[in-house]
Structure formats: C-alpha cells, structure tokens
Design an enzyme around this catalytic site. Structure first.
Site, PDB file in Angstrom:
ATOM      1  N   TYR A  98       0.848  -1.203   0.000  1.00  0.00           N
ATOM      2  CA  TYR A  98       0.000   0.000   0.000  1.00  0.00           C
ATOM      3  C   TYR A  98       0.874   1.240   0.000  1.00  0.00           C
ATOM      4  CZ  TYR A  98      -5.026  -0.539   0.200  1.00  0.00           C
ATOM      5  OH  TYR A  98      -6.327  -0.713  -0.149  1.00  0.00           O
ATOM      6  N   GLU A 116      -0.604   4.799  -0.546  1.00  0.00           N
ATOM      7  CA  GLU A 116      -1.402   6.005  -0.823  1.00  0.00           C
ATOM      8  C   GLU A 116      -0.568   7.253  -0.573  1.00  0.00           C
ATOM      9  OE1 GLU A 116      -4.398   4.268   1.558  1.00  0.00           O
ATOM     10  OE2 GLU A 116      -5.987   4.910   0.201  1.00  0.00           O
ATOM     11  N   ASP A 159      -6.134  14.150 -25.016  1.00  0.00           N
ATOM     12  CA  ASP A 159      -6.173  12.734 -24.630  1.00  0.00           C
ATOM     13  C   ASP A 159      -5.537  11.964 -25.781  1.00  0.00           C
ATOM     14  OD1 ASP A 159      -6.750  10.096 -24.295  1.00  0.00           O
ATOM     15  OD2 ASP A 159      -8.849  10.365 -23.763  1.00  0.00           O
ATOM     16  N   THR A 186      -3.307   6.356 -22.022  1.00  0.00           N
ATOM     17  CA  THR A 186      -3.154   5.037 -21.426  1.00  0.00           C
ATOM     18  C   THR A 186      -1.711   4.632 -21.683  1.00  0.00           C
ATOM     19  OG1 THR A 186      -3.909   4.100 -23.499  1.00  0.00           O
ATOM     20  CG2 THR A 186      -5.528   4.253 -21.740  1.00  0.00           C
ATOM     21  N   LYS A 212      -1.314   1.056 -25.063  1.00  0.00           N
ATOM     22  CA  LYS A 212      -1.587   1.025 -26.506  1.00  0.00           C
ATOM     23  C   LYS A 212      -0.260   1.156 -27.259  1.00  0.00           C
ATOM     24  CE  LYS A 212      -6.368   2.682 -26.104  1.00  0.00           C
ATOM     25  NZ  LYS A 212      -6.586   3.386 -24.823  1.00  0.00           N
ATOM     26  N   ARG A 219      -1.395  -2.224 -18.730  1.00  0.00           N
ATOM     27  CA  ARG A 219      -2.713  -1.589 -18.776  1.00  0.00           C
ATOM     28  C   ARG A 219      -2.775  -0.516 -17.674  1.00  0.00           C
ATOM     29  NH1 ARG A 219      -6.790  -2.837 -21.746  1.00  0.00           N
ATOM     30  NH2 ARG A 219      -5.329  -4.123 -22.897  1.00  0.00           N
TER      31      ARG A 219
HETATM   32  N1  DSN Z   1     -11.221   1.221 -25.456  1.00  0.00           N
HETATM   33  C1  DSN Z   1     -10.144   1.983 -26.004  1.00  0.00           C
HETATM   34  C2  DSN Z   1      -9.997   1.771 -27.460  1.00  0.00           C
HETATM   35  O1  DSN Z   1     -10.092   0.636 -27.867  1.00  0.00           O
HETATM   36  O2  DSN Z   1      -9.792   2.712 -28.207  1.00  0.00           O
HETATM   37  C3  DSN Z   1     -10.212   3.409 -25.679  1.00  0.00           C
HETATM   38  O3  DSN Z   1     -10.264   3.535 -24.315  1.00  0.00           O
END
Ligand code: DSN
Length: 449
Positions: free
Chosen positions: A45, A47, A210, A237, A240, A246
């Site tokens: 933990y 925080e 974003d 994120t 990707k 993730r």
């Molecule tokens: N779900 C994602 C995508 O596939 O683009 C975006 O968050």
C-alpha cells in the site's frame, strides 16, 4: 486441483501467438514489463506520493539511490518511492513534461481526474463527439462525467478531419473550462498549433489532449506533441502504442510542489491540482506493480529502437490502408496518417461491422466493429470496423505482410456477403479454415515478445 484460471491463461497465450492482433488499442509487452507487473509490489500500500525533489532533471542513478521524505500515508516506502520517482522522471523525459502523475489506473480515471482537478459541477467541456471518433469519457451521456459536467461536442468534416471551424466557433461562444482534443477512432494528425492558439482568447481555459491512441507515436517522434503547442495537460493510457502495462498517465506543464497544501486554482498549479485530484480525489492506493511496469516501459520507449518501431507502425498502417483500398474497401477519411484504419463495411460490401468482426475472429484476425460518424446502427452493430498496426508491428510484420492481410480480409468480406448472417457463416467453415491456417502460419513466423 490446479486452478483452471491458469489453463485459461495458457489458452489465451496460444490465441495471441497463433492469431494476429489488429485491434489498434492493443499491443504485446516485453518480458521485462510482464515481470515487473507480476512482482511482489502488488503486496504494498502506498497512498500518497513520493518526493518530487529533483524530478525531472535528476539522474537515474541518483533517483535509484536516494531515499527522500515522502507524502505517503503508510510506512515501508523506500523501494516503492524510488520506483515511482523513476517512472515520473522517465515519463517527463519522454514527453517533455514538467510533471507526470503515473498513478491513474486507466485512461478513463486519468481523464476523470483532470476534469475533477479543473472543473466544478456544471462547467462546460468542449470535446469531440463519440460518433465522430471521440471517446466515451469525452462526454458520452452514459458516463458519470457527463452527469457532472456540461459537455459540448464538435465533430469531423466529410474528409474525416476535425471540424476546426465548429471547434473554434463553439470554444469562443461557450468559453468552456476545458478544450479537449482526443479520440479513439480518428486517422488524421490534429493541428495542435491552431487549437492551442485559441488560448490567447480563452484565458481561464485548460487545453487538454487525450493522446491514448497515439502516445507511442509521440514518444517515438512521428507525431506532434500537444505539450509543445500550448496544451497544459496530456492524458494517455500506457498499454496502446506505448506498449506498456494496462494503465493511465497524466502529463502536465506548470509548477510542481507538495500535494499536501491546497494550491490556488490557477493553470500554473495544474500539476499539483491533478495530483490532489488523482489521490485522494478519485483514487485510493496506487498499483505500484503497474507503476513499476510503467517505469520499465518508459525506459524501453526512450531507446532509439522505439523510434524505429513508431515509424514502422505508421509505415505499416499506410501500406495496409493502401492495400485495402486496392481490394475495394472504403476507408473513413480516405486513409490514415497514424496507426489506425476505419473501414466503412456498409459502403464497401453492404455488410455490417459486427458480422465482419465475427467472421475475422474465425480466421484468427482480431479487430473491432466500430461506429462511423454517419452511423445509424448503434455501437453494438455499427457499419464500420476499426483496425491498426501497433501490435503486429511489435511482432515484426512489415509491408509485405500487409498485402497478405488485405487479401485475407477481402476473401473473408466476400464470404460474409455470401453468408449474410453469423449463423450462415458455418456453411463456409472450410473456406474459413483454409485462411485460418494461412494466418496461423504467418503468426508463428513472428513470435510474441
Ligand atoms: N477502449 C479503447 C480503445 O479501444 O480505443 C479506448 O479507451
């Protein structure tokens, strides 16, 4: 008895190895990233935050060595602090940011924290609409944010670019608290300079990007970085194109200081406001095993080979788009400038995206049905499919394989036209099995990392 979960994990490994991943938001991580993620850090933990002294700018050796006072609410942080500081320093270096919050559990959490940091309930946020290619968290009515904030949307032109005139008109008329550029199905490179220039006329507006889909292309130097064009915040994120675990990440420009004292609500203080909005505002304990994996990822992304990888993603996507057009597919926006391709299956062959997704699954090619700006079919049965090249590029597929891919895709489209429905696909099982074997053969030539 062995837990069947482990057999299922093995089956998933086999599925990934024997098929080709075309979902543009997926990728294959390195063994080191997996190792960090599956480590004892999950037991801890933490925080709060580590010290930000010297980050960025401090050397990696110094960070890995130095134990500093922190802003945590639990003891035993000497290792976790240094890991999180390495992740922060590397993320700042990668994106030329003043500050990075590496704690968001996902991209949705990252976006929510930025809204919470800067807006009050009822404040206006201007973002791309979901049908135009925007993301659920950019104001889709089914989301929590849409119930708290007042989202106004802009769309795309016939040619598939941002409707800049609409964006500018709405920004100046509505004076939103946030102007947001971001998307999950958009194939152009945004004109960040044009949008960022609006800040001169909108002094209290936060400019947010974003970049979840293209963050790896930015890190690899083949896509502009919104932070270089007057944007204050960039969310992404990490799983990707960045090819990490993730999770989410928030990068910002401005003052970095202790998150314990509530700062004045100014754009300069946005890094501190964001830290307070992530914890304790919207999250509890950070996932330090994932943060360690993010740190490992950012180091990989800082290597020269990652630049080559990013360039190849785009090269493959453009090659694939060209081959698909030759094979009779109609592409939204006429092609791509990034990693992503959106096909209008209705216009191409008079079938819907879901039928095509299901048929391609049967041959080991994975993509997703996706709504188009003009779509009337809803999100579950839309007319389009979305695909991309980040994952197959990681495995080493190149332009030659894009030709093969387009050929398989055309054959499966023809089968869908003849079948008409999912149930009727079974009648073409033998034809599909032939392609399945060809896909498996190519997939096994390009092993997982
Ligand atoms: N779900 C994602 C995508 O596939 O683009 C975006 O968050």
């Amino acid at each position: 008895m062995k837990d069947p979960v482990f057999d299922l994990i093995e089956s998933e490994k086999q599925r990934q190895a024997e098929g080709l991943e075309l979902i543009p938001s997926e990728n294959y991580v390195s063994k080191e990233v997996l190792e960090a993620m599956g480590s004892v850090l999950t037991n801890k933990y933490s925080e709060g935050y580590p010290s930000f002294k010297g980050v960025p700018g401090e050397s990696e050796e110094q960070i890995a060595k130095e134990i500093l006072p922190n802003y945590r609410y639990y003891g035993g942080q000497e290792n976790v602090d240094r890991i999180e500081r390495l992740a922060i320093a590397r993320a700042c270096e990668l994106f030329h940011a003043d500050h990075a919050n590496v704690q968001p559990h996902s991209g949705a959490n990252a976006n929510e924290a930025v809204y919470f940091a800067w807006c009050e309930p009822g404040d206006k946020i201007l973002a791309m609409s979901l049908p135009a290619g925007g993301h659920l968290t950019h104001g889709a009515p089914v989301t929590r944010s849409a119930k708290i904030y007042n989202f106004i949307s802009y769309g795309v032109t016939e040619g598939g670019d941002i409707d800049y005139e609409e964006l500018e008109k709405k920004a100046l008329a509505e004076k939103p608290k946030i102007v947001l550029v971001g998307y999950s199905a958009f194939m152009k490179i945004p004109d960040f300079a044009r949008i960022g220039a609006l800040s001169a006329k909108l002094p209290g507006t936060l400019f947010m990007a974003d970049m979840a889909h293209v963050a790896g292309l930015i890190a690899g130097g083949v896509h502009p970085n919104p932070l270089a064009y007057g944007f204050h915040v960039m969310t992404t994120t990490t799983h990707k194109t960045l090819r990490g675990p993730r999770g989410g990440l928030i990068l910002s420009k401005g003052n970095v200081a202790s998150p314990l004292k509530k700062p004045e609500k100014t754009l300069e203080n946005i890094p501190i406001l964001i830290d307070r909005a992530v914890f304790p505002g919207t999250q509890g304990g950070p996932l330090e095993h994932v943060i360690a994996a993010k740190a490992v990822t950012f180091r990989e992304d800082l290597q020269p080979e990652f630049k080559e990888y990013a360039a190849k993603i785009v090269e493959n996507a453009k090659a694939l788009a060209g081959e698909l057009i030759e094979k009779g597919f109609v592409l939204q926006g006429g092609g791509t400038e990034n990693h992503l391709v959106l096909i209008d299956m209705e216009k191409s062959f008079g079938i819907d995206g879901k039928l095509y997704e299901i048929a391609l699954d049967k041959v080991g090619l994975t993509l997703n049905a996706n709504a188009l700006p003009s779509d009337k079919g809803g999100a579950y049965r839309p007319s389009g499919v979305r695909l991309g090249t980040p994952a197959i590029t990681t495995r080493g597929l190149g332009v030659a394989e894009m030709k093969k891919l387009a050929g398989w895709m055309r054959t499966v489209a023809d089968i869908c036209v003849k079948a008409g429905t999912e149930a009727e696909l079974d009648a073409y099982g033998e034809d599909l099995a032939v392609i399945r074997e060809e896909v498996r053969k190519v997939a096994l030539e390009f092993p997982l990392p």
